[in-house]
Write a protein that holds these residues in place. Structure first.
Motif, PDB file in Angstrom:
ATOM      1  N   VAL A  67      -3.911  11.880  -3.596  1.00 23.16           N
ATOM      2  CA  VAL A  67      -4.525  10.562  -3.767  1.00 23.16           C
ATOM      3  C   VAL A  67      -5.926  10.547  -3.170  1.00 23.16           C
ATOM      4  O   VAL A  67      -6.870  10.039  -3.780  1.00 23.16           O
ATOM      5  CB  VAL A  67      -3.663   9.451  -3.119  1.00 23.16           C
ATOM      6  N   VAL A  68      -6.097  11.112  -1.989  1.00 24.90           N
ATOM      7  CA  VAL A  68      -7.414  11.093  -1.349  1.00 24.90           C
ATOM      8  C   VAL A  68      -8.408  11.966  -2.125  1.00 24.90           C
ATOM      9  O   VAL A  68      -9.588  11.625  -2.234  1.00 24.90           O
ATOM     10  CB  VAL A  68      -7.338  11.450   0.152  1.00 24.90           C
ATOM     11  N   GLU A  69      -7.937  13.072  -2.695  1.00 23.06           N
ATOM     12  CA  GLU A  69      -8.827  13.894  -3.530  1.00 23.06           C
ATOM     13  C   GLU A  69      -9.248  13.118  -4.780  1.00 23.06           C
ATOM     14  O   GLU A  69     -10.420  13.142  -5.165  1.00 23.06           O
ATOM     15  CB  GLU A  69      -8.130  15.200  -3.919  1.00 23.06           C
ATOM     16  N   TYR A  70      -8.302  12.421  -5.385  1.00 24.40           N
ATOM     17  CA  TYR A  70      -8.629  11.574  -6.536  1.00 24.40           C
ATOM     18  C   TYR A  70      -9.651  10.513  -6.127  1.00 24.40           C
ATOM     19  O   TYR A  70     -10.617  10.267  -6.846  1.00 24.40           O
ATOM     20  CB  TYR A  70      -7.366  10.904  -7.103  1.00 24.40           C
ATOM     21  N   HIS A  77       0.834  -1.204   0.000  1.00 22.82           N
ATOM     22  CA  HIS A  77       0.000   0.000   0.000  1.00 22.82           C
ATOM     23  C   HIS A  77       0.868   1.254   0.000  1.00 22.82           C
ATOM     24  O   HIS A  77       0.619   2.203  -0.750  1.00 22.82           O
ATOM     25  CB  HIS A  77      -0.928  -0.008   1.220  1.00 22.82           C
ATOM     26  N   GLY A  78       1.890   1.277   0.823  1.00 19.95           N
ATOM     27  CA  GLY A  78       2.780   2.435   0.896  1.00 19.95           C
ATOM     28  C   GLY A  78       3.482   2.702  -0.427  1.00 19.95           C
ATOM     29  O   GLY A  78       3.591   3.855  -0.864  1.00 19.95           O
ATOM     30  N   LEU A  79       3.966   1.649  -1.067  1.00 25.03           N
ATOM     31  CA  LEU A  79       4.629   1.792  -2.363  1.00 25.03           C
ATOM     32  C   LEU A  79       3.683   2.400  -3.395  1.00 25.03           C
ATOM     33  O   LEU A  79       4.031   3.357  -4.102  1.00 25.03           O
ATOM     34  CB  LEU A  79       5.126   0.427  -2.850  1.00 25.03           C
ATOM     35  N   ILE A  80       2.471   1.865  -3.457  1.00 22.53           N
ATOM     36  CA  ILE A  80       1.492   2.347  -4.437  1.00 22.53           C
ATOM     37  C   ILE A  80       1.075   3.776  -4.117  1.00 22.53           C
ATOM     38  O   ILE A  80       1.067   4.648  -4.992  1.00 22.53           O
ATOM     39  CB  ILE A  80       0.268   1.405  -4.485  1.00 22.53           C
ATOM     40  N   GLU A  81       0.736   4.041  -2.857  1.00 23.66           N
ATOM     41  CA  GLU A  81       0.245   5.366  -2.494  1.00 23.66           C
ATOM     42  C   GLU A  81       1.305   6.450  -2.704  1.00 23.66           C
ATOM     43  O   GLU A  81       1.004   7.533  -3.195  1.00 23.66           O
ATOM     44  CB  GLU A  81      -0.260   5.389  -1.053  1.00 23.66           C
ATOM     45  N   THR A  82       2.556   6.144  -2.369  1.00 26.95           N
ATOM     46  CA  THR A  82       3.624   7.120  -2.569  1.00 26.95           C
ATOM     47  C   THR A  82       3.802   7.432  -4.051  1.00 26.95           C
ATOM     48  O   THR A  82       3.939   8.597  -4.441  1.00 26.95           O
ATOM     49  CB  THR A  82       4.945   6.599  -1.966  1.00 26.95           C
ATOM     50  N   LEU A 139       0.230  12.318  -9.086  1.00 29.12           N
ATOM     51  CA  LEU A 139      -1.012  13.103  -9.129  1.00 29.12           C
ATOM     52  C   LEU A 139      -0.752  14.546  -8.709  1.00 29.12           C
ATOM     53  O   LEU A 139      -1.308  15.483  -9.300  1.00 29.12           O
ATOM     54  CB  LEU A 139      -2.085  12.461  -8.253  1.00 29.12           C
ATOM     55  N   GLN A 140       0.081  14.738  -7.694  1.00 33.36           N
ATOM     56  CA  GLN A 140       0.416  16.102  -7.262  1.00 33.36           C
ATOM     57  C   GLN A 140       1.186  16.836  -8.353  1.00 33.36           C
ATOM     58  O   GLN A 140       0.865  17.977  -8.684  1.00 33.36           O
ATOM     59  CB  GLN A 140       1.244  16.088  -5.972  1.00 33.36           C
TER      60      GLN A 140
END
Length: 149
Positions: free
Chosen positions: A41-44, A22-27, A33-34
């Motif tokens: 990510v949370v806005e997306y 999860h950390g790898l993907i989210e980072t 995205l930024q």
């Protein structure tokens, strides 16, 4: 260490592995995205969740669950996205305490522009994880999930 202790350690190791994936993907997603769209990510996640609704709206509590946020964090996030013109709040006709959140045309347009970046980065991050022996079994399990859940 007994059998019960072994089972606890196996679950804990599985959880740590899932957290690492999860950390790898989210980072990876957060950076892309930024940088490319000025979107977190949370806005997306919020825009994506709203786009998948019939009528394109959700109650704030549903949105909080979809984004894995507290109610107050969801309210702050919705306020920021509303100020950017990406979504709007609508009072529920049946229950004046209920508030729906709905994607605006600008939010739909940004999501459409952002989705290819999201999908590409997700694919790349999963390929990177698949090359990591500890993460490969989880990636394999993800690939085996049915597409329509």
């Amino acid at each position: 260490m007994g059998i019960a202790d072994d089972a606890v350690e196996i679950r804990a190791q599985g959880w740590r592995t899932l957290a690492a994936l999860h950390g790898l993907i989210e980072t990876s997603l957060e950076r892309a995205l930024q940088a490319g769209h000025d979107l977190s990510v949370v806005e997306y996640t919020v825009l994506d969740a709203l786009s998948r609704q019939d009528g394109w709206h959700m109650r704030m509590s549903q949105l909080a669950r979809a984004a894995a946020l507290s109610g107050s964090a969801t309210t702050r996030l919705v306020t920021r996205l509303e100020q950017r013109g990406l979504l709007t709040r609508i009072l529920c006709a049946d229950d004046r305490r209920g508030i729906y959140t709905e994607l605006t045309p600008a939010g739909s347009e940004l999501l459409a522009q952002t989705r290819p970046t999201h999908d590409r980065v997700l694919t790349d991050a999963l390929a990177q994880a698949e090359a990591t022996p500890e993460l490969a079994p989880l990636v394999d399990a993800l690939h085996r999930l049915p597409a329509n859940r």
